[in-house]
Design an enzyme around this catalytic site. Structure first.
Site, PDB file in Angstrom:
ATOM      1  N   ARG A   1       0.872  -1.186   0.000  1.00  0.00           N
ATOM      2  CA  ARG A   1       0.000   0.000   0.000  1.00  0.00           C
ATOM      3  C   ARG A   1       0.900   1.224   0.000  1.00  0.00           C
ATOM      4  NH1 ARG A   1      -0.428   2.073   5.140  1.00  0.00           N
ATOM      5  NH2 ARG A   1      -0.624   0.248   6.446  1.00  0.00           N
TER       6      ARG A   1
ATOM      7  N   HIS B   1      -2.524   4.009   6.019  1.00  0.00           N
ATOM      8  CA  HIS B   1      -3.647   3.072   6.152  1.00  0.00           C
ATOM      9  C   HIS B   1      -4.970   3.735   5.763  1.00  0.00           C
ATOM     10  CE1 HIS B   1      -6.216  -0.018   7.809  1.00  0.00           C
ATOM     11  NE2 HIS B   1      -6.774   0.853   8.619  1.00  0.00           N
TER      12      HIS B   1
ATOM     13  N   TYR C   1       6.092   3.933  11.175  1.00  0.00           N
ATOM     14  CA  TYR C   1       6.336   2.493  11.110  1.00  0.00           C
ATOM     15  C   TYR C   1       6.918   1.976   9.788  1.00  0.00           C
ATOM     16  CZ  TYR C   1       1.590   2.532   9.039  1.00  0.00           C
ATOM     17  OH  TYR C   1       0.487   2.786   8.271  1.00  0.00           O
TER      18      TYR C   1
HETATM   19  C1  LIG Z   1     -12.048  -6.515  14.831  1.00  0.00           C
HETATM   20  C2  LIG Z   1     -11.245  -5.315  14.465  1.00  0.00           C
HETATM   21  N1  LIG Z   1     -10.131  -5.021  15.147  1.00  0.00           N
HETATM   22  C3  LIG Z   1      -9.399  -3.930  14.843  1.00  0.00           C
HETATM   23  C4  LIG Z   1      -9.770  -3.105  13.822  1.00  0.00           C
HETATM   24  C5  LIG Z   1      -8.936  -1.857  13.492  1.00  0.00           C
HETATM   25  N2  LIG Z   1      -8.297  -2.032  12.184  1.00  0.00           N
HETATM   26  C6  LIG Z   1      -8.842  -1.554  11.065  1.00  0.00           C
HETATM   27  S1  LIG Z   1      -7.986  -1.983   9.702  1.00  0.00           S
HETATM   28  C7  LIG Z   1      -6.838  -2.821  10.609  1.00  0.00           C
HETATM   29  C8  LIG Z   1      -5.689  -3.496   9.940  1.00  0.00           C
HETATM   30  C9  LIG Z   1      -6.096  -4.449   8.865  1.00  0.00           C
HETATM   31  O1  LIG Z   1      -4.975  -4.967   8.233  1.00  0.00           O
HETATM   32  P1  LIG Z   1      -5.061  -5.957   7.006  1.00  0.00           P
HETATM   33  O2  LIG Z   1      -6.086  -7.002   7.263  1.00  0.00           O
HETATM   34  O3  LIG Z   1      -3.689  -6.427   6.711  1.00  0.00           O
HETATM   35  O4  LIG Z   1      -5.617  -5.063   5.804  1.00  0.00           O
HETATM   36  P2  LIG Z   1      -4.944  -3.792   5.142  1.00  0.00           P
HETATM   37  O5  LIG Z   1      -5.529  -2.589   5.823  1.00  0.00           O
HETATM   38  O6  LIG Z   1      -3.473  -3.897   5.315  1.00  0.00           O
HETATM   39  O7  LIG Z   1      -5.340  -3.815   3.711  1.00  0.00           O
HETATM   40  C10 LIG Z   1      -7.136  -2.733  11.965  1.00  0.00           C
HETATM   41  C11 LIG Z   1      -6.321  -3.316  13.037  1.00  0.00           C
HETATM   42  C12 LIG Z   1     -10.948  -3.438  13.145  1.00  0.00           C
HETATM   43  N3  LIG Z   1     -11.418  -2.680  12.144  1.00  0.00           N
HETATM   44  N4  LIG Z   1     -11.653  -4.538  13.473  1.00  0.00           N
END
Ligand SMILES: Cc1ncc(C[n+]2csc(CCOP(=O)(O)OP(=O)(O)O)c2C)c(N)n1
Ligand SMILES: Cc1ncc(C[n+]2csc(CCOP(=O)(O)OP(=O)(O)O)c2C)c(N)n1
Ligand SMILES: [Mg+2]
Ligand SMILES: [Mg+2]
Lengths: 329, 336, 329, 336
Positions: free
Chosen positions: B252, B256, B265
Site C-alpha cells: 500500500r 492506512h 512504522y
Molecule cells: C475486529 C477489528 N479489530 C481492529 C480493527 C482496526 N483495524 C482496522 S484496519 C486494521 C488493519 C487491517 O490490516 P489488514 O487485514 O492487513 O488489511 P490492510 O488494511 O493492510 O489492507 C485494523 C487493526 C478493526 N477494524 N476490526
C-alpha cells in the site's frame, strides 16, 4: 389442542415449518445424528437430509456467521447454540453483523435468521450451563429477543421468529423444557413477537416476569390467593426486545403495585429496564414501593446443590413473601 | 525443439485486447479516484478516506473473472478496485465519501469504503475485520444448496487472517467443498503491525492445506498473474471442487487511511522501493511492449478518467444529505 | 497540579506506572511503533522494549485471552482494544474467563487484568467507531467497569485499576480525550473504583450521568443557573460496576428530583439500572417524575453529520429543556 | 551389518522400570476411577461424570515429562489422567464429583472435571471449549518474560481446534516462539460430530506449519510413543525453539459424559474395534513381554488401586457440602 411440554412444542413447530418450507435449514453442534443435546431434531437428518440438518464444527462465531451468509442468500437458517452459555464467542457476529445488516445497508439487505439457545438454570448445569443472557442481547438495536415460557407461546413465537424478516434470538429456558406442560393449539398458528401476555388476572398487584421465574410467580400467586385472598396479576414479558410497555403499564396502572421478578443476575439485568419503565411512566399510579427481585450478582448458578438452591431461593419462599409484603403495604 | 509462435500471457489466459484495455482503465480509475479522494480530504470535504493505491493489480486481476449478476462479492474496505469491477461508479463512490443520502452502500450511515449493493451482488460490509469470511461460506453454502452456479469471492488483508472468524470461515468452506474463493491482499502491514508480528510464516497461503484446499501465492503487482490465479480458482469452484485461498503479495503506497501517519512504522526508502513495482506502470509496460497501448494512449486514458472523476465529484457534492430523522429508519423491516 | 486533557492524563499515568513496575506490559494492535491509534504509547516501544509493549496480531479474543494467561502468571497486563466497538470478539474471554476465574476456582486464582478501550461517539466514527459498551459489561459479575470523564479521574482510576487484583474494563470516551481538560494532581495518587463523584453541587434536582454526557449535563446546568437560577447537582457515576448507589441516592434524596442522562442506546442501557435503583430506593423522596434520557435505539451513531448530530441531540437543547421542565414540575 | 543388543523403546527414552510401573499405575488409576465414577453416577450419587477411558495412553504419556512445581498444566475436562500425574489424588477427584466444599478445583462450584489447583500448577478450566489455548500462550509469554525455565502444556480435543480461540492462541505462540506444547487428543468425535464434519483434513497436526512450528502425529494408544513426542517437544520448548503441536490419535470408550448416549452416532462394532487397541492392555503386553510386570502383578496393581479408590469414595462422600451462603463469596478479591 394437544398437551405438550415446552420441548415437544418447540420440536413439533420447528418440524412442521421445516416440512413446509425447504428454505429452512438447521445448523449447530450435534444437531445431526445426535438430534441435538436436547433431542429437538432427533431423526431429522434422515428425514430432511444432511444438507438441511447440518452438524457444524465446534465454532459458535462461525455458526452464526455462516448462518448470516445463508440468510443473505435466500435461506432461512435456524442456528442452534448448544447452550446459551456458549453463545458468547458469537457476540460480535450477532451484534455487529446480524443486528446491523439492515441498518448499515440503509435497508438494502435483511437478515432473516433465528438463533435458538437453551438458557437458564436450575438443572444442575453449574456456572457454564445455567446462564441468563437476555439482558446482553435485549440491549442490541436491530435484534429481537424472545423468551417464551409455555408450550403454546413457544410454538407460536417460534413460527413468528421464522417468519420475521429480521434476526431473532429465541431463548428456551431449560427448566421449562420438561417441567412446564400445557395445551397447544393444533395448526400453524403464530404468537406475535413484541406482545406481553397477562398469564393470570389479578387486582392487588402486578408481577412482571418471564422464563422459569414466571412459573415461580404464578405458583406464589396461587398460594397467596389461597392463603390470604391476595389477588396477583402476572404479566409474562415473553418478548424481551422490543419490550411491550403497554401491556405492562396497563396492568400496573390497574393494580397500583408492581414487582419485577427475574432469574438473571439482578444488577443491569432485564428487570432494570422493566422497573425503570414502570417508574418513568407509571410512578404516579403506584400505591407502594417498586420491587425488583433478581438473582444474586454472582457469575451463575454453582453446581453443588446447596449453592444452586441458594441462587434460586436465597431465603425460603422469597417471592411469595415479597408479594405478600407488597400487597399489605 | 520445434520453433513455435510465442504466445503472450494474456492470450494463454484467453483475454482479448479489449479486455486488457478495460482492465487497464479500471486500474487507472482506482488510482485516480484514490488521489482525488485524498485531495477532497485535504480540502476538508471528505473527513475519511481509505486508499487503494498499490493494490490495483491484485484487485482488478482477482475481480475480473467474476460474473456480474451471478457471482457474489464480499470486498473489504480497501477494495475500491474490486467494487469498480463489480459495477460501482465513481459518482457512487463519491456519494459514499461525501456521506450523501443516495450513497448506495449505506446512505451515508457507514464510513466511506464500507461497500454494499444488493443490486450489484456486493454484500454489505462492516468495520470489524474478518467478519465477512464466514458470511462468504454461508452464502456459498446457500448457493450450492439452491443448485446455483454462483461463485462467492471474499477479499481481506493479511491482518485479517489472525482473527478467529477467518479460521472458522475457511474451515467450514473446506468441509463442505464450497464454491468460494478467498483472496488475501498481503501488503505486509495491518495498519502499523508488520507481517512478522502478525504470523510466524512467510505465506498466508501455507495455511490452506490445514483446511483441505489449495493455497496459491501470486505476485499481486502483476494483474495478469492475479487474473490467472482467480480464473483457475473460479473454475475450480464452479466444477464443485471447493475453495481456493489466493495470496497476492502487494504493497500500500499511502497511509492506512486518512487518519493514519505511516512515517512512524515504515521508512520512506521502503515505500519508494515498493513503488518501483507499481502494478499500473508494470501493466502499461506490458501493453506498450505488445503495441496495445502506448504512452500517449495511456495518458489520454488518464485524462478521460480524470474528467469523469471530476464530474462525479461535482455531482456527488451537490447531492442531498440524508434527512436527520432518517437516522431512525431501517432498524427493523417494519421501522419507519 | 498540571493542566492536561484526558488523553494526556491517561498516557502520563500509564507511563509512570510502567516505569515503576516492570510486571506491567501493554499489548494490543498498533501499540508499538505506531504508539497506538491515539498515540497513548508513542515512543514506549523504544523506552520499555518490545517485550513490554507488544504489537499483537489482529485478534481481540486472543489479545484478552493471552492477557489472562499473563495475569495468571505474575504479570499485570494492560490489554488495549483499538476501539471499544472491536471488543465484541473478546466477549467470551472477558465474561467466561477473566470475570469468572476467581469465582470458579473458589478464590484460588485471581486475574489482575486491565482492558482499555476507547468508547463513545461524536467524533464522526460512524457505526463501528462510536459505540457505548458499558451496559453489556456492567452486567458481568466479577468484572469492574470504570468510565472516567475528567483528566484527574482518568489518571486516578487507571492507577486503581492497575492495582486491582481483579479484571477491570477501563473505558475511555473518545470525545473526552481532547475536548475535556482539567487540573491533574502531581504524583501517583489514586481514585477509588466504586465511588461516584458529585461534580457540581445543586439543590433543585440531581442529574446522574457519565462519559461525554456528563459534560453536556454540566454545561446545561451552568446555563440553567444563569438563565433561570435553577440549581442542578450533577453526579458523575465514574464506576459503572460496582455502582455507587449511596452517592446517587443521597443526592437524589437531597434534591428530590432525578434525571439520568447517558449516550448509549436508551433501552436496557446503564441508565435503566440507575433509574431503577432510584425508583426502588428513593421513590418516596421524589417530588417529580423520574426522567431518563438515553440515545435512540438505533445501532450506533451514523457517519453523515446530520445523522450523527441527530443521535446526539434529537431535539435542540434536549437535556437543558428536560432539566428545566423537571425543575419546574 | 553388525549385530547389536536390542534396546527397548523405554531405554531409548530414558525411562526406568520404576517409571514404567508408575506410569502403568497411573493409567490403571484413571481407568478404575472412571469406572467407579460411573457406578456412583448410576447409584444417583454423582449427577455428572466425564469419562476418560481410552485416553489413558495419551494422557499419561504426554503428562509424564512435565516437571511438578515448575511446569504449568492446562488440561481440559477429559484429562483425569493428566491431573493424576500433576498430583491430584483420587480423594480430591471424588470431592469434585460429589461437589464438596473441599473440592480443590472449585469447591463444588463447577461441574466435576473442571480442573484447577494453584498449588499443583493446574490452571482453572471452564466449560467453553478452547478458551484455555490463548491462556497457555499468555502464561508461556510471562514465563519467558520472567526468565523462568517453565514449560506450559495445553490439552484439548480435536473438536476444540475449530474454535477461533484455538487459532488465535497458536498463532500468538508461534510468533513469539513460546515455551508451550499443544496436545490434541483426537478421539475422532466432538460429542457426536465426527472428524469429517469438524475439518477437511486427516491430521490436526497438519495445521502447525501454518503457525510456524512443527506438528507431530502419534499413536495415542501407545503411552511410550506419546511420552517420546512430549519429551522432545518439552525439550524443544526449554531450548527456546518454540511450540510444538502433538496430535494423539485415540478413542473414547464411553459416551461423551454421563448425560450422553453415544448409540445414536457410533456403531457398537466401531467401539468394540477401538477397544482392541486399549492403551492399558497394550502397555501391559509391553511390560509382560519384557518381564517387568506379569499378569498377576497387573491384577494386584488393580486390586491396590481399587482399594485406594474405594477409600477415597467413602471419605469424599462423608466430606462436608459447601455452605449455602458461601455462594456469594469470591466474586472479587474483597468479596466475603
Ligand atoms: C475486529 C477489528 N479489530 C481492529 C480493527 C482496526 N483495524 C482496522 S484496519 C486494521 C488493519 C487491517 O490490516 P489488514 O487485514 O492487513 O488489511 P490492510 O488494511 O493492510 O489492507 C485494523 C487493526 C478493526 N477494524 N476490526
Ligand atoms: C464453546 C463451547 N461450545 C460447545 C460446547 C459443548 N461441548 C462440550 S464438549 C464438546 C465436544 C468437544 O469435543 P472435543 O474437543 O473433540 O473433545 P472430546 O470431548 O472429544 O474429548 C462440545 C461441543 C462447549 N462446552 N463449549
Ligand atoms: Mg495488510
Ligand atoms: Mg474429540
Amino acid at each position: 389442542m394437544t398437551e405438550k411440554n415446552v420441548l415437544t412444542a418447540i420440536r413439533d413447530a420447528l418440524h412442521d415449518e421445516m416440512s413446509e418450507d425447504d428454505r429452512i435449514v438447521l445448523l449447530g453442534e450435534d444437531v445431526g445424528a445426535r438430534g441435538g443435546v436436547f433431542r429437538i431434531s432427533e431423526g431429522w437428518v434422515m428425514e430432511f437430509g444432511e444438507q438441511r440438518v447440518i452438524d457444524t464444527p465446534l465454532a459458535e462465531s462461525g455458526i452464526v456467521g455462516v448462518a448470516i451468509g445463508m440468510a443473505l442468500h435466500g435461506l432461512l437458517p435456524v442456528a442452534e447454540i448448544e447452550f446459551a452459555d456458549f453463545i458468547h464467542p458469537a457476540f460480535d457476529q450477532i451484534v455487529s453483523e446480524a443486528a446491523r445488516m439492515r441498518y448499515r445497508s440503509n435497508g438494502d439487505f435483511g437478515c432473516p435468521l433465528v438463533i435458538r439457545a437453551p438458557c437458564g438454570g436450575g438443572i444442575h448445569g453449574a456456572l457454564y450451563h445455567s446462564q441468563s443472557i437476555e439482558a446482553y442481547y435485549g440491549h442490541v438495536p436491530g435484534l429481537k429477543v424472545v423468551l417464551p415460557s409455555t408450550p403454546a407461546d413457544a410454538a407460536g413465537l417460534l413460527r413468528s421468529a421464522l417468519a420475521d424478516p429480521d434476526p431473532v434470538l429465541f431463548l428456551e429456558h431449560k427448566k421449562c423444557y420438561r417441567a412446564v406442560k400445557g395445551e397447544v393449539p393444533d395448526g400453524r398458528y403464530t404468537t406475535p413477537i413484541g406482545l406481553a401476555d397477562v398469564k393470570r388476572q389479578g387486582t392487588d398487584l402486578t408481577a412482571v416476569s418471564y422464563g422459569y421465574s414466571l412459573h415461580l410467580c404464578l405458583d406464589a400467586a396461587d398460594r397467596l390467593h389461597q392463603d390470604e385472598g391476595i389477588s396477583v396479576e402476572v404479566v409474562d414479558v415473553r418478548t424481551i426486545a422490543p419490550l411491550d410497555k403497554q401491556t405492562i403499564l396497563s396492568s400496573v396502572r390497574k393494580t397500583g403495585k408492581a414487582i419485577v421478578v427475574y432469574e438473571d443476575n439482578r444488577t443491569y439485568g432485564a428487570g432494570a429496564e422493566i422497573a425503570s419503565t414502570i417508574a418513568e411512566e407509571a410512578m404516579f399510579d403506584l400505591d407502594g414501593p417498586l420491587v425488583r427481585i433478581g438473582g444474586p450478582d454472582i457469575p451463575a448458578m454453582p453446581f453443588a446443590a446447596p449453592l444452586e438452591h441458594y441462587f434460586i431461593e436465597p431465603e425460603p419462599d422469597h417471592i411469595y413473601r415479597a408479594m405478600r409484603d407488597l400487597a399489605r403495604f | 525443439m520445434a520453433a513455435r509462435v510465442t504466445e503472450s500471457p494474456h492470450d494463454a489466459l484467453g483475454l482479448s485486447v479489449d479486455d486488457l484495455l478495460a482492465m487497464h482503465r479500471a486500474m487507472v480509475t482506482a488510482r485516480l479516484l484514490d488521489e482525488a479522494a485524498f485531495r477532497q480530504n485535504r480540502m476538508g470535504r471528505a473527513p475519511f478516506v481509505v486508499p487503494v493505491s498499490g493494490h490495483e493489480g491484485c484487485q482488478i486481476g482477482t475481480a475480473w473473472p467474476m460474473r456480474k449478476g451471478i457471482d457474489i462479492w464480499l470486498p473489504y474496505y480497501r477494495d475500491l478496485g474490486v467494487v469498480l469491477v463489480a459495477g460501482m461508479t465513481p459518482y457512487e463512490v463519491f456519494l459514499g465519501i461525501f456521506a450523501k443520502a443516495d450513497d448506495p452502500s449505506s446512505g451515508g450511515r457507514q464510513m466511506p469504503a464500507h461497500w454494499g449493493s444488493r443490486r450489484l451482488g456486493i454484500i454489505s460490509g462492516s468495520s470489524p475485520i474478518a467478519t465477512q469470511v464466514p458470511h462468504a461460506s454461508g452464502i456459498a453454502y446457500a448457493a450450492k444448496y439452491r443448485g446455483e452456479d454462483a461463485v462467492v469471492a471474499c477479499w481481506f488483508g493479511e491482518g485479517a487472517t489472525s482473527e478467529g472468524d477467518w479460521h472458522e470461515g475457511l474451515n467450514f468452506a473446506g468441509i463442505h467443498k464450497l464454491p468460494v474463493v478467498f483472496v488475501c491482499e498481503n501488503n505486509h502491514y495491518a495498519i502499523s503491525v508488520p507481517q512478522s508480528k502478525q504470523m510466524a510464516v512467510e505465506n498466508v497461503a501455507d495455511r490452506a492445506p490445514g483446511y483441505g484446499f489449495p493455497g496459491v501465492v501470486v505476485d499481486g503487482n502483476d494483474v495478469l498473474a492475479c487474473y490467472g490465479a482467480m480464473k483457475e480458482a473460479h473454475e475450480r469452484a464452479r466444477r464443485g471442487e471447493g475453495p481456493t485461498l489466493i495470496e497476492c503479495k502487494t504493497y500500500r503506497y499511502f497511509p492506512h487511511t486518512s487518519d493514519d501517519d505511516d512515517k512512524s512504522y515504515r521508512s520512506r526508502e521502503e515505500v519508494e522501493e515498493a513503488r518501483t513495482h507499481d502494478p499500473i506502470a508494470g501493466f502499461e509496460r506490458y501493453l506498450a511492449d505488445r503495441g496495445i497501448l502506448d504512452l500517449p494512449g495511456a495518458a489520454s486514458v488518464r485524462a478521460e478518467v480524470k474528467e469523469q472523476i471530476d464530474g462525479a465529484i461535482t455531482a456527488a457534492w451537490e447531492a442531498p444529505d440524508p434527512e436527520p430523522e432518517s437516522a431512525l429508519g431501517h432498524v427493523f423491516a417494519e421501522s419507519p
